[in-house]
Design an enzyme around this catalytic site. Structure first.
Site, mmCIF file in Angstrom:
data_model
loop_
_atom_site.group_PDB
_atom_site.id
_atom_site.type_symbol
_atom_site.label_atom_id
_atom_site.label_comp_id
_atom_site.label_asym_id
_atom_site.label_seq_id
_atom_site.Cartn_x
_atom_site.Cartn_y
_atom_site.Cartn_z
ATOM 1 C CG ASP A 16 2.492 -11.200 57.537
ATOM 2 O OD1 ASP A 16 3.214 -12.019 58.127
ATOM 3 O OD2 ASP A 16 1.634 -10.637 57.912
ATOM 4 C CB THR B 258 2.677 -5.352 56.862
ATOM 5 O OG1 THR B 258 1.941 -4.481 57.760
ATOM 6 C CG2 THR B 258 2.718 -6.451 57.595
ATOM 7 C CE LYS C 225 11.271 2.438 61.577
ATOM 8 N NZ LYS C 225 9.892 1.696 60.573
ATOM 9 C CG HIS D 149 3.078 1.992 62.958
ATOM 10 N ND1 HIS D 149 3.478 0.980 61.886
ATOM 11 C CD2 HIS D 149 1.751 1.881 63.597
ATOM 12 C CE1 HIS D 149 2.109 0.732 61.566
ATOM 13 N NE2 HIS D 149 1.803 0.871 61.831
ATOM 14 C CG ASP E 135 6.753 -4.861 65.511
ATOM 15 O OD1 ASP E 135 6.872 -5.611 64.759
ATOM 16 O OD2 ASP E 135 5.974 -4.952 66.157
ATOM 17 C CB ILE F 168 6.240 -9.585 56.044
ATOM 18 C CG1 ILE F 168 5.851 -11.046 54.803
ATOM 19 C CG2 ILE F 168 5.770 -8.865 55.944
ATOM 20 C CD1 ILE F 168 5.264 -10.897 54.107
ATOM 21 C CG ASP F 169 8.643 -5.208 61.276
ATOM 22 O OD1 ASP F 169 7.292 -5.209 61.434
ATOM 23 O OD2 ASP F 169 9.800 -4.410 61.682
ATOM 24 C CG ASP G 254 6.915 -9.453 62.992
ATOM 25 O OD1 ASP G 254 6.316 -9.814 61.655
ATOM 26 O OD2 ASP G 254 7.213 -7.774 63.150
ATOM 27 C CD GLU H 159 2.829 -9.012 63.267
ATOM 28 O OE1 GLU H 159 3.796 -9.670 62.777
ATOM 29 O OE2 GLU H 159 2.026 -8.188 63.341
HETATM 30 N N1 PPS Z 1 0.196 2.807 66.707
HETATM 31 C C1 PPS Z 1 1.402 2.061 66.611
HETATM 32 N N2 PPS Z 1 2.466 1.880 67.709
HETATM 33 C C2 PPS Z 1 3.396 1.859 67.331
HETATM 34 N N3 PPS Z 1 3.294 0.669 66.499
HETATM 35 C C3 PPS Z 1 2.118 -0.154 65.938
HETATM 36 C C4 PPS Z 1 1.477 0.246 66.087
HETATM 37 N N4 PPS Z 1 0.601 -0.210 65.302
HETATM 38 C C5 PPS Z 1 0.544 -0.823 64.880
HETATM 39 N N5 PPS Z 1 1.981 -1.447 64.905
HETATM 40 C C6 PPS Z 1 3.479 -2.353 64.945
HETATM 41 O O1 PPS Z 1 4.192 -0.922 63.842
HETATM 42 C C7 PPS Z 1 4.829 -2.230 62.706
HETATM 43 C C8 PPS Z 1 5.709 -1.600 61.303
HETATM 44 O O2 PPS Z 1 6.450 -0.549 62.479
HETATM 45 P P1 PPS Z 1 7.313 0.302 61.113
HETATM 46 O O3 PPS Z 1 7.537 0.827 61.440
HETATM 47 O O4 PPS Z 1 7.983 -0.660 59.957
HETATM 48 O O5 PPS Z 1 5.825 1.285 60.673
HETATM 49 S S1 PPS Z 1 5.882 1.222 59.022
HETATM 50 O O6 PPS Z 1 5.405 -0.059 58.618
HETATM 51 O O7 PPS Z 1 6.319 2.023 58.475
HETATM 52 O O8 PPS Z 1 4.498 1.848 58.943
HETATM 53 C C9 PPS Z 1 3.489 -3.147 62.766
HETATM 54 O O9 PPS Z 1 4.789 -4.091 62.057
HETATM 55 P P2 PPS Z 1 4.114 -5.456 61.194
HETATM 56 O O10 PPS Z 1 2.752 -5.797 61.340
HETATM 57 O O11 PPS Z 1 4.573 -6.370 61.315
HETATM 58 O O12 PPS Z 1 3.969 -4.298 59.786
HETATM 59 C C10 PPS Z 1 2.993 -3.765 64.157
HETATM 60 O O13 PPS Z 1 3.675 -4.372 64.596
HETATM 61 MG MG MG Z 2 6.038 -5.759 62.762
#
Ligand code: PPS
Ligand code: MG
Length: 376
Positions: free
Chosen positions: A88, A172, A289, A262, A316, A169-170, A167, A111
């Site tokens: 990251d 993570t 997605k 999420h 995101d 690494i989206d 971002d 981020e």
């Molecule tokens: N509670 C809640 N609701 C919605 N979104 C949230 C929540 N918590 C975290 N995040 C953010 O979700 C990002 C990852 O989303 P994804 O759709 O890829 O989810 S996942 O990877 O399937 O877990 C993730 O991004 P990264 O931290 O870059 O992975 C977060 O920014």
């Molecule tokens: Mg993200």
């Protein structure tokens, strides 16, 4: 030079660049050019597009290298968060330093910040990050340079002028599982997303051949369509991507986050039932997605809130949002409002996200609103 002449000159360069890159017939290029001329806001951004692609490709290489090394060392476990942290920070430093080289005055909403890399407590992590960053940049960077580059991402965003959002690494969690993750970079001008680049190192280039080549780079500039190319390949050949043309929502497939924390899986399931969808949902991490919907691998992306407090972050969604629009789809929040990137670092004016092709979008939105009825 008059404004009109400037535009015509720009379009000349645009056509040449497009001809080389896109291999589109001349008549299509004329169509694109006339579309640009007919709009009051001419968006060109050829240099920004190339620089953003370079930055995302370099950062994607760093992420892949971290993952490979850790798998080889057999130190990667689900509970071990350190690999993703190293990747990251390194990816953010690499992207920000590429942007700084070409656009030194552009602020960045990223981020990460360098807090965890400071002082004696951060020494081990810092040394690892500095070493990695130096494998991916042209000019050697000191520890101080690396921390500075990361902290260029502290801009507060807003509705005027231009800034980037990153971002590094989206997804993570997907990265840690060896599944989908993405490096996402977008340019926002006066609160509007104008350019988006998403690097998806683990996404199959062709979903009909899931075991084939992996690594997709998706890119879109406002008014110029959405394209994909192979990530970090020798060839710069690009293919236009379009959302699906499914007309009946019951035949659609939808994708959602892997993590139930999420996106609300049970509400998603109710909406699918209401729409008469029988296909199993596709669970995928990260902005991959958006790319899946943009190229018609799936028809709907639902990200329904899990609680009333969470506020989505601009990094995101910005790049994925423009790529879907340019691929012919629609993106709004659960109230049917466009995502508003002018509010700072978060999407504070929005709740949740819905993306779909234009044929079924209104039907999907209606099903979301019926299901959630005043819940948020
Ligand atoms: N509670 C809640 N609701 C919605 N979104 C949230 C929540 N918590 C975290 N995040 C953010 O979700 C990002 C990852 O989303 P994804 O759709 O890829 O989810 S996942 O990877 O399937 O877990 C993730 O991004 P990264 O931290 O870059 O992975 C977060 O920014
Ligand atoms: Mg993200």
């Amino acid at each position: 030079m008059s404004g009109k002449l400037q535009i015509i000159k720009s379009l000349g360069v645009f056509s040449q660049a497009c001809a080389k890159r896109l291999e589109v017939p001349y008549c299509s290029r004329q169509l694109i050019a006339s579309r640009l001329l007919s709009t009051s806001h001419i968006v060109y951004l050829e240099k920004e597009r190339a620089v953003a692609i370079e930055a995302v490709e370099r950062a994607s290489r760093v992420c892949k290298a971290v993952f490979k090394q850790l798998v080889n060392e057999e130190t990667l476990t689900k509970k071990d968060k350190s690999p993703v942290t190293v990747a990251d920070f390194s990816a953010q430093a690499v992207v920000n330093s590429v942007l700084e080289k070409h656009f030194p005055n552009d602020p960045i909403v990223g981020e990460e910040d360098s807090k965890d890399l400071q002082g004696e407590d951060g020494r081990v992590l810092r040394e690892r990050v500095v070493e990695l960053v130096n494998t991916a940049v042209d000019k050697p960077m000191s520890a101080e340079d690396v921390l500075c580059a990361i902290d260029r991402g502290q801009y507060e965003g807003g509705s005027s002028g231009r800034h980037w959002t990153l971002d590094p690494i989206d997804g993570t969690k997907g990265f840690l599982r060896g599944e989908q993750f993405a490096v996402c970079l977008a340019l926002i001008v006066d609160g509007q997303v104008r350019l988006g680049v998403v690097g998806c190192p683990n996404l199959p280039f062709d979903m009909s051949k899931p075991e084939g080549d992996k690594g997709v780079l998706a890119v879109a500039v406002q008014g110029q369509g959405a394209f994909q190319r192979k990530l970090n390949a020798d060839s710069e050949l690009e293919q236009r991507i379009m959302v699906s043309n499914v007309e009946d929502a019951c035949n659609a497939s939808f994708c959602e986050s892997v993590e139930a924390g999420h996106s609300n899986h049970s509400d998603n399931a109710k909406i699918a039932e209401l729409l008469g969808i029988s296909k199993q949902s596709v669970r995928m991490d990260s902005q991959c997605k958006y790319i899946a919907v943009a190229r018609g691998d799936a028809d709907i992306y639902l990200r329904l809130p899990v609680d009333s407090k969470y506020v989505e972050k601009i990094w995101d969604h910005a790049a994925g949002n423009i790529i879907i629009h340019e691929a012919g789809g629609h993106v709004t929040d659960i109230n049917g409002e466009p995502l508003d990137f002018s509010k700072g670092r978060t999407l504070s004016a929005n709740k949740g996200v819905i993306a779909a092709n234009s044929n079924i979008f209104e039907t999907v939105l209606a099903a979301v609103q019926t299901t959630l009825a005043n819940k948020y």
